[in-house]
Design a protein around this motif. Structure first.
Motif, PDB file in Angstrom:
ATOM      1  N   ILE A 485       0.877  -1.166   0.000  1.00  0.00           N
ATOM      2  CA  ILE A 485       0.000   0.000   0.000  1.00  0.00           C
ATOM      3  C   ILE A 485       0.913   1.212   0.000  1.00  0.00           C
ATOM      4  N   ASP A 486       0.614   2.212  -0.814  1.00  0.00           N
ATOM      5  CA  ASP A 486       1.498   3.386  -0.881  1.00  0.00           C
ATOM      6  C   ASP A 486       1.244   4.293   0.320  1.00  0.00           C
ATOM      7  N   ILE A 487       1.571   3.760   1.497  1.00  0.00           N
ATOM      8  CA  ILE A 487       1.395   4.551   2.716  1.00  0.00           C
ATOM      9  C   ILE A 487       2.309   5.773   2.708  1.00  0.00           C
ATOM     10  N   HIS A 488       3.499   5.615   2.095  1.00  0.00           N
ATOM     11  CA  HIS A 488       4.444   6.735   2.067  1.00  0.00           C
ATOM     12  C   HIS A 488       3.898   7.885   1.224  1.00  0.00           C
ATOM     13  N   GLY A 489       3.279   7.533   0.066  1.00  0.00           N
ATOM     14  CA  GLY A 489       2.683   8.573  -0.766  1.00  0.00           C
ATOM     15  C   GLY A 489       1.559   9.290  -0.035  1.00  0.00           C
ATOM     16  N   TRP A 490       0.772   8.517   0.716  1.00  0.00           N
ATOM     17  CA  TRP A 490      -0.330   9.101   1.494  1.00  0.00           C
ATOM     18  C   TRP A 490       0.205  10.032   2.574  1.00  0.00           C
ATOM     19  N   ILE A 491       1.242   9.594   3.285  1.00  0.00           N
ATOM     20  CA  ILE A 491       1.853  10.422   4.332  1.00  0.00           C
ATOM     21  C   ILE A 491       2.396  11.720   3.728  1.00  0.00           C
ATOM     22  N   LYS A 492       3.082  11.626   2.591  1.00  0.00           N
ATOM     23  CA  LYS A 492       3.641  12.819   1.941  1.00  0.00           C
ATOM     24  C   LYS A 492       2.543  13.791   1.510  1.00  0.00           C
ATOM     25  N   SER A 493       1.405  13.239   1.065  1.00  0.00           N
ATOM     26  CA  SER A 493       0.302  14.112   0.654  1.00  0.00           C
ATOM     27  C   SER A 493      -0.215  14.918   1.841  1.00  0.00           C
ATOM     28  N   LYS A 494      -0.176  14.320   3.039  1.00  0.00           N
ATOM     29  CA  LYS A 494      -0.618  15.022   4.243  1.00  0.00           C
ATOM     30  C   LYS A 494       0.398  16.091   4.651  1.00  0.00           C
ATOM     31  N   VAL A 495       1.658  15.747   4.544  1.00  0.00           N
ATOM     32  CA  VAL A 495       2.719  16.697   4.906  1.00  0.00           C
ATOM     33  C   VAL A 495       2.670  17.922   3.996  1.00  0.00           C
ATOM     34  N   ARG A 496       2.432  17.673   2.711  1.00  0.00           N
ATOM     35  CA  ARG A 496       2.448  18.777   1.730  1.00  0.00           C
ATOM     36  C   ARG A 496       1.065  19.365   1.481  1.00  0.00           C
ATOM     37  N   ASN A 497       0.032  18.741   2.100  1.00  0.00           N
ATOM     38  CA  ASN A 497      -1.342  19.227   1.971  1.00  0.00           C
ATOM     39  C   ASN A 497      -1.796  19.244   0.507  1.00  0.00           C
TER      40      ASN A 497
END
Length: 514
Positions: A485-497
């Protein structure tokens, strides 16, 4: 699925097409058997059933309980004989063995010349198709006949048969060693999963090197090269060395493209090679090469010359739709990808009793991820639950990452009614895993803390976990975990809004530039 597996005869009858059922009845009538023969009555009764029920058979006096087992065994055998005669199930292996059977019959009748003529022609075909095991059986029978049927050329024939026998035996030895190695590595992957530390790596390399050092690649023919590439693909998959997995998966598929006749002879291994190639291209995220390879695969498997049977159709279905969904994932096309799901589920139902539980659940996980990407979080949870509630044999990593997807969906949807209980259950599951690692427990801790933070404090938690995931992504043993699961992509989307789709599109652009 478990219910269907309890009775093989029921599953076999339910797998028959209308034409196959018609042929079976014609075959029975050709035997001159009374139409009321018990095994034919049993066939008709089981054919009517939606679920196997032994009591119905006994109550209708088709058979007694004591006789039923033997009657079912007889019916099972007769169906297989009928299917063997069906042109749609004829392939070159069946045809070669049929010719070998004919030669045996002629030999037993003392018609040696006729037997030798069939054997010589069949042997040439077997060698052309690289079917050395059958060729060796043919040579063995030729030896038996030549030792009884004296001709003036017996001396030359003897030398010829001895030379052929030695050459094929050596090739068969290579094939046996490589197929054993491939099977062992595949078993390691299914039993223990991917290597998670240096100790695991050393164990895999010991298994691999003990066999591969005996093999001289330049002496290998098609079949041995195929097993050679398979062994390297599975070894590098275990080691998570995707650069080399890609190299050998490409060589596996290219071997067929250089020997196109073998695609017809070995359709299953052609599909399997493409399955690994297309999967590793997805992991690399190189959309251009992925789409080009996918197009080539589809062109070949849909051509009129490509073998068609239920097994092949199943494998093509799995490879086609897994890859199609992967292409949508790489491009971030979640909304259009989710429109495929009703079509996929319809086909899944068709193959339900033939797909093993693990691969069946992979499709459901991909559907759940597709719904997550298209912001249908409740639907994503619904499909994820199909995976974790499965009672079949599903890999632990797949189950764990499905739980992570549920936590992501619960966070996004605000549905935290049973969030804490689910965290506890996930933590308990991780502790029971055969080889849990730091990534598993760090992920659980992150989601546990996240739910207790106020919205203005959550951004910091995302940033902290993003840094940890960066470290994990640099570790070869954790890299695989980030692919489920692209959890890292999801986390980055939250960091960068930003929307997670933007993160995915950036990755695709980066891959295309490189």
């Amino acid at each position: 699925m478990a219910e269907l597996q309890k009775d093989f005869l029921f599953v076999l009858i339910k797998s028959l097409t209308t034409s196959e059922k018609r042929q079976f009845k014609l075959y029975v009538n050709r035997l001159g058997i009374n139409v009321d023969a018990k095994f034919l009555l049993l066939f008709s009764e089981i054919d009517k059933m939606t679920e196997y029920d032994e009591n119905v058979i006994i109550n209708k006096k088709i058979s007694t309980k004591q006789q039923l087992s033997n009657l079912k065994a007889h019916l099972y055998k007769q169906i297989l004989v009928s299917l063997r005669m069906n042109p749609s199930h004829q392939n070159y292996r069946i045809q070669l063995r049929e010719q070998l059977d004919f030669a045996n019959i002629l030999y037993q009748k003392g018609l040696y010349k006729q037997a030798l003529k069939i054997l010589d022609k069949t042997k040439q075909t077997a060698l052309e198709l690289d079917e050395k095991s059958i060729a060796l059986e043919i040579i063995d029978l030729e030896k038996v006949i030549e030792s009884q049927f004296i001709t003036r050329s017996v001396e030359g024939r003897a030398d010829e048969l001895i030379k052929q026998s030695k050459e094929i035996s050596k090739q068969n030895h290579y094939a046996t060693e490589l197929s054993n190695l491939s099977l062992k590595l595949y078993s390691e992957m299914l039993t223990h999963g991917y290597v998670k530390n240096d100790e695991d790596r050393a164990e895999v390399m010991e298994i691999f090197n003990a066999q591969i050092r005996k093999i001289a690649f330049e002496k290998l023919n098609f079949t041995e090269k195929l097993w050679y590439f398979k062994a390297h693909v599975w070894k590098n998959q275990l080691l998570q060395e995707y650069k080399y997995t890609l190299k050998y998966a490409f060589q596996w598929v290219d071997l067929f493209h250089k020997n196109p006749d073998m695609i017809v002879s070995h359709p299953v291994w052609y599909i399997k090679g493409n399955t690994y190639l297309l999967k590793i291209l997805f992991l690399y995220g190189n959309i251009d090469i992925l789409e080009e390879s996918f197009k080539q695969f589809n062109t070949i498997v849909t051509s009129s010359s490509f073998t068609q049977n239920e097994n092949v159709q199943l494998l093509v279905f799995m490879t086609y739709y897994n890859t199609l969904m992967n292409i949508h994932f790489v491009k971030g096309e979640f909304f259009s990808g989710s429109k495929l799901i009703p079509e996929i589920e319809l086909k899944m139902e068709k193959f339900r009793d033939k797909i093993d539980e693990h691969h069946y659940m992979i499709l459901y996980l991909k559907m759940a991820a597709m719904f997550f990407g298209s912001k249908k979080f409740e639907t994503s949870i619904k499909y994820s639950l199909k995976v974790i509630e499965s009672k079949g044999n599903v890999q632990e990593d797949l189950l764990f990452h499905t739980r992570i997807l549920i936590l992501m969906a619960k966070h996004e949807s605000g549905n935290d009614e049973d969030y804490d209980e689910f965290i506890k259950a996930t933590s308990k599951f991780a502790k029971k895993m055969k080889k849990p690692d730091e990534f598993h427990f760090e992920s659980i801790q992150f989601f546990k803390n996240l739910n207790n933070l106020l919205p203005d404090k959550q951004l910091e938690a995302f940033k902290t976990f993003d840094k940890k995931l960066e470290i994990f992504s640099e570790n070869e043993y954790y890299r695989r975990s980030l692919f489920y699961i692209d959890i890292h992509g999801w986390i980055k989307s939250k960091v960068r809004n930003v929307d997670v789709i933007e993160i995915i599109k950036e990755k695709v652009r980066y891959k295309r530039k490189n």
